[in-house]
Write an enzyme that holds these catalytic residues in place. Structure first.
Site, PDB file in Angstrom:
ATOM      1  N   LYS A 129       0.853  -1.191   0.000  1.00 15.46           N
ATOM      2  CA  LYS A 129       0.000   0.000   0.000  1.00 15.46           C
ATOM      3  C   LYS A 129       0.879   1.227   0.000  1.00 15.46           C
ATOM      4  CE  LYS A 129      -4.441   0.988   0.245  1.00 15.46           C
ATOM      5  NZ  LYS A 129      -5.599   0.133  -0.106  1.00 15.46           N
ATOM      6  N   ASP A 169      -7.139   4.364  -4.248  1.00 15.57           N
ATOM      7  CA  ASP A 169      -7.779   4.218  -2.936  1.00 15.57           C
ATOM      8  C   ASP A 169      -8.384   5.599  -2.657  1.00 15.57           C
ATOM      9  OD1 ASP A 169      -7.812   2.147  -0.504  1.00 15.57           O
ATOM     10  OD2 ASP A 169      -7.501   4.090   0.396  1.00 15.57           O
TER      11      ASP A 169
END
Ligand code: NDP
Ligand code: 2IT
Length: 449
Positions: A129, A169
């Site tokens: 991430k 995201d």
């Protein structure tokens, strides 16, 4: 807090000691470790080979400066992150978040969750991430472009279709992926489609990727209800957030005969008992990048906006938290339970606090954790990589059917694993254990690396 298996206590203590102040990461690690007692009891070799200790330590963490110039000619400085958590099952894979709250603890919690989520999909993707504390709100397209170009000017050396494949995201959608892909292509002089997912449909993107997380969450809910002989048709649904995940969750609910009666953003929530008009939400949030409060002023017949407050006070049958971490507290859970809610499924990552999850379990609600319920987004990213690798593109209906089957498989794997480890019907235990064992077995096979 529920107790940890004695062999897992030192693992958790190490996480806290080595990552001071990173409370979201501690929370995410604890949640997984709490489920793994029965697994380490059955497989002491996972402890002996330090699989847990290794899993909780990212393979690589990158933090970098992102300087850029705003429209007034002033130099701004942000911080960029990429946490490459685990590549046992495939290249690191996971989104980029641009939000002022981003710091290492958020990126690590998200990267850690991603390992198990990606494993659950059954597809060849590891976990990672990234993101930045850049706040895109109120910024012009030109400012966002300059920021994305600067961000990629550092990130490009760490990523690649076989190494690490970022996507979107919070705060990162098609516009940002476009700017970043353009800069990657320019710097590397390669049209390496598989380096990013969530691309536009004319330049290597996949059908259904935009819709996939929200649609997938609702496919998962459909399976949970079907396991109890029930259907979404006729149910009243509350969806928090009004971004990518929330909008397409709401769209699929409506397609399956449910009624979405409330949605939100960080400024408050709207209630529309007649069913939220999604075209209006899309126009406000996706086209105009404006506030959900505008919904109530523009749609006068019966819609109301509540400034602040909790969307979870709105009585519903199904609750889909699709905004951000820890947005649904123990008190919110109590209110949902009191109002007769039957299913809660996490479209967002870790939106329910541990107290909320415990309350759902005690009340016997159907509860689906994010790493299972929102895995459709990353699964469709893996389908995008597959299409890029074969220079192919599939149509919408075929891709959506693949997504539906993947979500059903994840659902069945969660229930089957929960049953096998003595926690029938517990989707949290099922998701954590099934996600973990696939990664752990690959790590064992690779030796100490
Ligand atoms: P978007 O940026 O498209 O939308 C985010 C939504 O959540 C907006 O409505 C935003 O409100 C709201 N929100 C964000 N932060 C906060 C906050 N601190 N407090 C209150 N509301 C907030 O993001 P996504 O829809 O992509 O992501 C939503 C969630 O889903 C995240 O948890 C993400 O990690 C998760 N997720 C996303 C996937 C994807 O494919 N995009 C895949 C799997 C999970 P506002 O407009 O006011 O900022
Ligand atoms: O949290 C997530 O699963 C995502 N933001 C999507 C990641 C991806 O690589 O598609």
């Amino acid at each position: 807090m529920p107790a940890l298996h004695e062999k897992l206590i030192p693992v958790f203590d190490d996480v806290v000691r080595r990552n001071p102040g990173e409370i979201e990461f501690h929370q995410a690690a604890r949640e997984v470790l709490e489920s793994l007692g029965p697994v380490v009891a059955k497989h002491p070799d996972y402890i002996d080979s330090q699989i847990l200790g290794r899993l909780c330590e990212p393979e690589r963490q990158i933090i970098f400066r992102v300087p850029w110039t705003d429209d007034n000619g002033r130099v701004q400085v942000n911080r960029g992150f990429r946490v490459e958590f685990n590549s046992a099952l495939g290249p690191f894979k996971g989104g980029l978040r641009f939000h002022p709250s981003v710091y290492l603890g958020i990126v690590k919690f998200l990267g850690f969750e991603q390992i198990f989520k990606n494993s659950l999909t059954g597809l060849p993707i590891g976990g990672g991430k990234g993101g930045s504390d850049f706040d895109p709100k109120g910024r012009s397209d030109a400012e966002v472009m300059r920021f994305c170009q600067s961000f990629m000017t550092e990130l490009y050396r760490h990523i690649g279709e076989y190494t690490d494949v970022p996507a979107g995201d919070i705060g990162v959608g098609g516009r940002e992926i476009g700017f970043m892909f353009g800069q990657y292509k320019r710097i590397t002089n390669r049209y390496e489609s598989g380096v990013l997912t969530g691309k536009g449909l004319t330049w290597g993107g996949s059908q259904v990727r935009t819709e996939a997380t929200g649609y997938g969450t609702v496919f998962f809910v459909e399976q949970m209800l079907a396991a109890k002989g029930r259907k979404l048709d006729g149910m009243r649904v509350v969806v928090s957030g009004s971004g990518n995940v929330a909008i397409f969750a709401a769209e699929k609910v409506a397609q399956l005969g449910g009624t979405v009666i409330a949605m939100s953003d960080s400024g408050g929530y709207v209630v529309d008992e007649n069913g939220i008009d999604l075209n209006l939400v899309k126009d406000i949030k996706l086209n105009r990048r404006a506030r959900i409060a505008d919904y109530a002023t523009e749609r006068v017949d019966g819609a109301r906006f509540i400034d602040g407050g909790s969307i979870w006070d709105v009585p519903c049958d199904v609750a889909l938290p699709c905004a951000t971490q820890n947005e649904l507290t123990g008190a919110d859970a109590a209110s949902l339970i009191r109002n007769g809610c039957v299913v809660v499924a996490e479209g967002a990552n870790m939106p329910c606090t541990p107290e909320a999850v415990r309350a759902f379990e005690e009340a016997g609600l159907l509860f689906a954790p994010g790493k299972a319920a929102n895995a459709g987004g990353v699964a469709t990213s893996a389908l995008e990589m597959q299409q890029n690798a074969s220079r192919d593109s599939w149509n919408f209906a075929y891709t959506e059917e693949r997504l539906r089957i993947i979500m059903k498989d994840i659902h069945d794997r969660c229930l089957g694993t929960a049953e096998e480890y003595g926690a029938p019907g517990n989707y949290v235990a099922g998701a954590n254990i099934a996600g973990f064992t696939r990664v752990a077995d690959a790590m064992v096979a690779f030796g100490v690396v």
